[in-house]
Design a protein around this motif. Sequence first.
Motif, PDB file in Angstrom:
ATOM      1  N   PHE A 174       0.770  -1.303   0.074  1.00 35.46           N
ATOM      2  CA  PHE A 174      -0.083  -0.181  -0.012  1.00 35.46           C
ATOM      3  C   PHE A 174       0.804   1.268   0.034  1.00 35.46           C
ATOM      4  O   PHE A 174       0.457   2.291  -0.741  1.00 35.46           O
ATOM      5  N   SER A 175       2.130   1.280   0.870  1.00 37.48           N
ATOM      6  CA  SER A 175       2.874   2.533   0.696  1.00 37.48           C
ATOM      7  C   SER A 175       3.394   2.758  -0.714  1.00 37.48           C
ATOM      8  O   SER A 175       3.521   4.139  -0.834  1.00 37.48           O
ATOM      9  N   ILE A 176       3.756   1.783  -1.389  1.00 41.93           N
ATOM     10  CA  ILE A 176       4.040   2.065  -2.772  1.00 41.93           C
ATOM     11  C   ILE A 176       3.122   2.676  -3.620  1.00 41.93           C
ATOM     12  O   ILE A 176       3.437   3.656  -4.312  1.00 41.93           O
ATOM     13  N   MET A 177       1.871   2.144  -3.418  1.00 41.18           N
ATOM     14  CA  MET A 177       0.918   2.679  -4.685  1.00 41.18           C
ATOM     15  C   MET A 177       0.311   4.017  -3.887  1.00 41.18           C
ATOM     16  O   MET A 177       0.287   5.087  -4.679  1.00 41.18           O
ATOM     17  N   PHE A 178       0.127   4.121  -2.612  1.00 39.65           N
ATOM     18  CA  PHE A 178      -0.341   5.254  -2.035  1.00 39.65           C
ATOM     19  C   PHE A 178       0.527   6.435  -2.129  1.00 39.65           C
ATOM     20  O   PHE A 178       0.216   7.622  -2.394  1.00 39.65           O
ATOM     21  N   ALA A 179       1.768   6.357  -1.889  1.00 37.01           N
ATOM     22  CA  ALA A 179       2.701   7.373  -2.001  1.00 37.01           C
ATOM     23  C   ALA A 179       2.904   7.981  -3.152  1.00 37.01           C
ATOM     24  O   ALA A 179       2.964   9.002  -3.482  1.00 37.01           O
ATOM     25  N   ASN A 180       2.950   7.110  -4.610  1.00 33.01           N
ATOM     26  CA  ASN A 180       2.905   7.597  -5.690  1.00 33.01           C
ATOM     27  C   ASN A 180       1.605   8.141  -6.243  1.00 33.01           C
ATOM     28  O   ASN A 180       1.850   8.852  -7.013  1.00 33.01           O
ATOM     29  N   LEU A 183      -0.296   9.924  -4.315  1.00 35.51           N
ATOM     30  CA  LEU A 183      -0.210  11.395  -3.505  1.00 35.51           C
ATOM     31  C   LEU A 183       0.662  12.229  -4.296  1.00 35.51           C
ATOM     32  O   LEU A 183       0.366  13.549  -4.357  1.00 35.51           O
ATOM     33  N   ASP A 184       1.914  11.629  -4.727  1.00 30.33           N
ATOM     34  CA  ASP A 184       2.812  12.447  -5.442  1.00 30.33           C
ATOM     35  C   ASP A 184       2.482  12.653  -6.694  1.00 30.33           C
ATOM     36  O   ASP A 184       3.468  13.460  -7.584  1.00 30.33           O
ATOM     37  N   GLY A 185       1.337  12.221  -7.360  1.00 29.55           N
ATOM     38  CA  GLY A 185       0.843  12.443  -8.657  1.00 29.55           C
ATOM     39  C   GLY A 185       1.657  11.538  -9.775  1.00 29.55           C
ATOM     40  O   GLY A 185       1.462  11.885 -11.002  1.00 29.55           O
ATOM     41  N   LYS A 186       2.343  10.706  -9.298  1.00 30.01           N
ATOM     42  CA  LYS A 186       3.122   9.737 -10.389  1.00 30.01           C
ATOM     43  C   LYS A 186       2.201   8.573 -10.728  1.00 30.01           C
ATOM     44  O   LYS A 186       2.436   7.863 -11.731  1.00 30.01           O
ATOM     45  N   ASN A 233     -13.180   9.576 -14.772  1.00 35.59           N
ATOM     46  CA  ASN A 233     -13.091   8.852 -13.641  1.00 35.59           C
ATOM     47  C   ASN A 233     -11.770   8.957 -12.596  1.00 35.59           C
ATOM     48  O   ASN A 233     -11.692   8.214 -11.710  1.00 35.59           O
ATOM     49  N   LYS A 234     -10.924   9.646 -13.107  1.00 37.42           N
ATOM     50  CA  LYS A 234      -9.919  10.099 -12.285  1.00 37.42           C
ATOM     51  C   LYS A 234     -10.106  10.692 -10.951  1.00 37.42           C
ATOM     52  O   LYS A 234     -10.910  11.557 -10.784  1.00 37.42           O
TER      53      LYS A 234
END
Length: 291
Positions: free
Chosen positions: A100-106, A108-111, A133-134
Motif C-alpha cells: 500500500f505504501s508504494i501505491m499510495f505514496a505514488n 499522492l505524489d501524482g506519479k 473517472n480520475k
Amino acid sequence: MKCSKFFVSLFVASLCVIAANAQKEIPDSTELLFDSNGSFTRVVATPNEVKAKIITKNPMIDDVVWRKSVLRIIDLREQANRPLYYPYTDLEPEGQKNLFSIMFANFLDGKLVGYKSQSNPEQTFVPRFAPENKVDVETFVNEKGLAYLESTYDKVNYITPGVVKYYIQEVWWFDKKTSTFDNKILAIAPLYDKKYGTEDVETGVWFWFPFEKLRPFLQEEFIKLNGRNVAPLVNFDEFFITRQFYSYIVKDYDLESKDVDKGIEDPDFIKQEQERIENDISNFEQDLWSY
C-alpha cells in the motif's frame, strides 16, 4: 628475437594496467550487504533495470479462443499474503515498504493515477480508466481529512494499518497461436477497513489502479518473503506475476457479471460457487493437455 621480446613486454604491461584498474574499481553499492554508515544496504532497481524486466502480455484478439475474467480478494491476514502488509508502521521514503505504501505514496505524489466510477458506488465495480473517472488527489486528501498531515509519508503511515485486503481483477486466456494458457492482472484496489485503522476514515474502496501502470513502481521495491530468512530478493512485481499470493474469487464476469455471494446467505453455497469458478479455469487448462 627483439620483436618477440617487444610483444611479451607489451602483453605484461597490458596485464598490469588491467590489474591496476580492477583494484581501483569501486563495487556497486547494491552488491554490499552494508552501506557506508554500517546499516543494511537498501536494494532498489534502477529505471533501466525496471524497463528491461517488465514484459507485457498482449495477445492478438483473433488468437484468443477462450477467455475468462474474475475478481479476487487478497486478504493480507492470510499467511501467504503477509509480506504485502509488513512493515505497516514507521514507513519512510528510503526504508522498507509494503504494497500500500508504494501505491499510495505514488498516488499522492501524482506519479500514479487512481480511478473511481462517478456513477456506480459498488466497491466491486471496476471503473473505466478514463479521464472522467480520475480521482483528484487534492480533493481526495481533503475529503478523507488528511490535509493536516504534512508529508506524503505522514499520510501513508496514518492510512496503511487499515488496508488489510485488495481486490484484483484478472483475466485468463488460451492463445491458439502460441498454444499457451496465460493470465494477467488488469486492475487492483486497496480495501480500507477502519476496524484495523482509524475510525475517522470510512471503510471502503477509494480508487482503482491499472495494474500495468503500477508495475514499474512494484519493480523498484523488494519484498521480504519469509520471517525466518529475509535474504532472498524478490520484487513486488515478481511476487504478483509468479502468483505467490493466496486469493479467492468474489465475482465472475460471465453473462450476469454478479458477485458470487449476491442472493446467497449460506457460506457453504458461496464457497461451492467460488470452487465452481476456480474449477472452470483449472479444468480448461487440464483439458488442453489431455488430448
